[in-house]
Write a protein that holds these residues in place. Structure first.
Motif, short mmCIF file in Angstrom:
data_model
loop_
_atom_site.label_atom_id
_atom_site.label_comp_id
_atom_site.label_asym_id
_atom_site.label_seq_id
_atom_site.Cartn_x
_atom_site.Cartn_y
_atom_site.Cartn_z
N LEU A 119 24.50 -21.31 33.12
CA LEU A 119 24.86 -22.69 32.79
C LEU A 119 23.62 -23.54 33.08
O LEU A 119 23.13 -23.56 34.21
N ALA A 120 23.10 -24.22 32.07
CA ALA A 120 21.83 -24.94 32.27
C ALA A 120 21.83 -26.23 31.45
O ALA A 120 22.50 -26.34 30.42
N PRO A 121 21.09 -27.23 31.93
CA PRO A 121 20.89 -28.44 31.12
C PRO A 121 20.04 -28.12 29.89
O PRO A 121 19.31 -27.12 29.86
N TYR A 122 20.13 -28.97 28.87
CA TYR A 122 19.27 -28.83 27.70
C TYR A 122 18.94 -30.21 27.16
O TYR A 122 19.62 -31.19 27.45
N CYS A 123 17.87 -30.28 26.40
CA CYS A 123 17.48 -31.51 25.72
C CYS A 123 17.10 -31.16 24.29
O CYS A 123 16.35 -30.21 24.06
N ARG A 124 17.62 -31.93 23.36
CA ARG A 124 17.34 -31.68 21.95
C ARG A 124 16.35 -32.74 21.46
O ARG A 124 16.66 -33.93 21.47
N VAL A 125 15.16 -32.29 21.05
CA VAL A 125 14.12 -33.19 20.57
C VAL A 125 13.96 -32.99 19.07
O VAL A 125 13.59 -31.90 18.61
N ASN A 126 14.24 -34.03 18.29
CA ASN A 126 14.06 -33.98 16.84
C ASN A 126 12.63 -34.38 16.46
O ASN A 126 11.91 -35.00 17.23
N ASP A 127 12.24 -34.00 15.28
CA ASP A 127 10.97 -34.40 14.66
C ASP A 127 9.76 -33.74 15.30
O ASP A 127 8.62 -34.13 15.02
N ILE A 128 9.96 -32.72 16.14
CA ILE A 128 8.80 -32.04 16.73
C ILE A 128 7.98 -31.36 15.64
O ILE A 128 6.78 -31.19 15.78
N VAL A 129 8.63 -30.99 14.53
CA VAL A 129 7.92 -30.30 13.45
C VAL A 129 6.91 -31.21 12.75
O VAL A 129 6.05 -30.73 12.01
N PHE A 130 6.98 -32.53 12.99
CA PHE A 130 6.04 -33.45 12.36
C PHE A 130 4.86 -33.80 13.27
O PHE A 130 3.98 -34.55 12.86
N MET A 131 4.87 -33.28 14.47
CA MET A 131 3.78 -33.57 15.40
C MET A 131 2.58 -32.67 15.14
O MET A 131 2.70 -31.61 14.53
N ALA A 132 1.41 -33.11 15.64
CA ALA A 132 0.23 -32.26 15.61
C ALA A 132 0.51 -31.01 16.43
O ALA A 132 1.32 -31.02 17.36
N ARG A 133 -0.20 -29.92 16.11
CA ARG A 133 0.08 -28.65 16.76
C ARG A 133 -0.05 -28.74 18.28
O ARG A 133 0.81 -28.26 19.01
N ARG A 134 -1.11 -29.38 18.77
CA ARG A 134 -1.30 -29.44 20.22
C ARG A 134 -0.21 -30.28 20.88
O ARG A 134 0.19 -29.99 22.02
N ARG A 163 2.91 -30.42 19.87
CA ARG A 163 4.09 -29.55 19.95
C ARG A 163 3.99 -28.63 21.16
O ARG A 163 4.98 -28.37 21.85
N VAL A 164 2.78 -28.12 21.42
CA VAL A 164 2.57 -27.27 22.60
C VAL A 164 2.82 -28.07 23.87
O VAL A 164 3.46 -27.59 24.81
N TYR A 165 2.33 -29.31 23.91
CA TYR A 165 2.53 -30.15 25.10
C TYR A 165 4.02 -30.39 25.36
O TYR A 165 4.46 -30.37 26.52
N VAL A 166 4.79 -30.64 24.30
CA VAL A 166 6.23 -30.89 24.47
C VAL A 166 6.90 -29.65 25.05
O VAL A 166 7.73 -29.74 25.97
N ALA A 167 6.53 -28.47 24.56
CA ALA A 167 7.12 -27.24 25.06
C ALA A 167 6.72 -26.97 26.51
O ALA A 167 7.51 -26.48 27.32
N PHE A 168 5.48 -27.30 26.85
CA PHE A 168 4.95 -27.04 28.20
C PHE A 168 5.47 -28.04 29.23
O PHE A 168 5.60 -27.71 30.42
N SER A 169 5.80 -29.24 28.79
CA SER A 169 6.08 -30.33 29.73
C SER A 169 7.26 -30.05 30.65
O SER A 169 7.25 -30.47 31.81
N GLY A 170 8.29 -29.37 30.15
CA GLY A 170 9.46 -29.13 30.98
C GLY A 170 9.16 -28.25 32.18
O GLY A 170 9.47 -28.60 33.32
#
Length: 362
Positions: free
Chosen positions: A219-234, A236-243
């Motif tokens: 059982l875990a929290p989650y966050c849904r982020v839309n529009d990540i596919v429109f970001m620059a590649r780096r 997108r990596v930062y968003v994935a790494f930030s958590g």
């Protein structure tokens, strides 16, 4: 519409239509498109992207056709253009076309093994919070924190035996304290998910849901982020790494306090440090569909590295002649990924067997 009139037309995309960068999907490249009224997403190929990116209300179809012929070495007929414009109009992507209807409410998949429960729509309050926390995204804040986190994890590795001993003592003598530690670690996962939403907001996305997901047996929290596919590649990596990064940053005060404490408090701090570090670092493994996998996927510019790798290697082992032609460098990535995943799985099984033998041996 006559051919001359069609070629002289200057169609324009609807205001707010977004076109995403190319990502690799198997042997082909795809781009994401978002229609702003309904919020629907579409996937298009490079040729469709080439055309849509030039529908600015200024460039004529004749000019686009000449550019298209240079890029793709073929011309489009009038029937092709009529079909393209008709499809874009039906999808509500052209200026002046009828806006599409809003999509039906999402049917959430639920079972004993999987349930997702949204709790809050955080877009508004994250939008207000992000400007206040914007200095935290500066290299002057990120780099020192990253160095501190790496140092903390080196210390955790060096003192892993002591930290495990603290956790064992709590489990045997203070189970309620250990339960409180586990709850605290779970709350760091909530911080982890909020960090995804905040970072996504910082780089132009929108966090549409924060909630709790039951994915057996967790059982875990989650966050849904839309529009990540429109970001620059780096980005997108930062968003994935930030958590994962934020989840480890909140452990830094615990790491500082642990050597200064004694008794049960020291054991609780040591347990939190060990379990929180494990929770964060497991996310880095790119063989589960967690943050590490998302980071690798985004860094390589791929849509589904795991699924595509397995499909390619399976076809390779079967000597499937229907395998499409992949770029050579991409097939190497697929083979390396599957090989590393298999080695990691073997190592994990060997560790479990060894741990079981040693446990029962005592």
């Amino acid at each position: 519409m006559s051919p001359d009139t069609l070629r002289a037309a200057r169609p324009r995309l609807r205001e707010g239509v977004r076109l995403g960068p190319a990502v690799r999907s198997g042997p082909t490249l795809v781009h994401s498109v978002k229609e702003p009224v309904s919020g629907r997403y579409f996937q298009i190929g490079p040729s469709e992207f080439f055309i849509m990116a030039r529908l600015d209300g200024i460039t004529t179809l004749a000019e686009i056709d000449r550019q298209y012929a240079v890029e793709f070495r073929r011309r489009l007929t009038d029937d092709h253009w009529a079909h393209i414009l008709g499809t874009l109009g039906r999808r509500g992507l052209l200026s002046g076309s009828e806006p599409p209807q809003a999509p039906a409410p999402e049917q959430r998949r639920r079972s004993l093994l999987y349930v997702r429960l949204p709790v809050v729509a955080p877009e508004r309050w994250l939008g207000r919070l992000e400007p206040r926390l914007r200095p935290l995204f500066s290299p002057y804040a990120v780099v020192p924190l990253l160095v501190a986190v790496v140092g903390m994890e080196i210390a955790v590795l060096a003192r892993a035996g002591d930290l495990w001993g603290a956790t064992t003592r709590l489990g045997e003598g203070r189970p309620l304290v250990l339960a409180a530690v586990l709850l605290g670690v779970w709350l760091t996962v909530a911080v982890h998910e909020v960090a995804h939403g905040l970072t996504g907001t910082h780089f132009g996305g929108t966090a549409t849901e924060i909630g709790v997901v039951w994915r057996f047996p967790m059982l875990a929290p989650y966050c849904r982020v839309n529009d990540i596919v429109f970001m620059a590649r780096r980005h997108r990596v930062y968003v994935a790494f930030s958590g994962m990064f934020a989840g480890l940053v909140v452990l830094l005060p615990v790491a500082i306090a642990w050597p200064l404490l004694g008794g049960t408090a020291a054991d609780a701090a040591g347990s939190a440090l060990l379990l929180g570090s494990l929770s964060g670092l497991i996310n880095l493994l790119p063989f589960f569909r967690l943050d590490g996998y998302a980071m690798l996927n985004h860094a390589l510019g791929m849509r589904d590295l795991q699924g595509e790798s397995l499909a390619y290697v399976r076809g390779l082992l079967r000597r499937d002649r229907a395998l499409p032609p992949y770029p050579r460098g991409q097939t190497r990535i697929y083979v390396i990924y599957v090989t590393c995943a298999a080695l990691a799985c073997v190592a994990w099984v060997c560790w479990i067997v060894l741990w079981t033998v040693r446990s029962f041996g005592h």
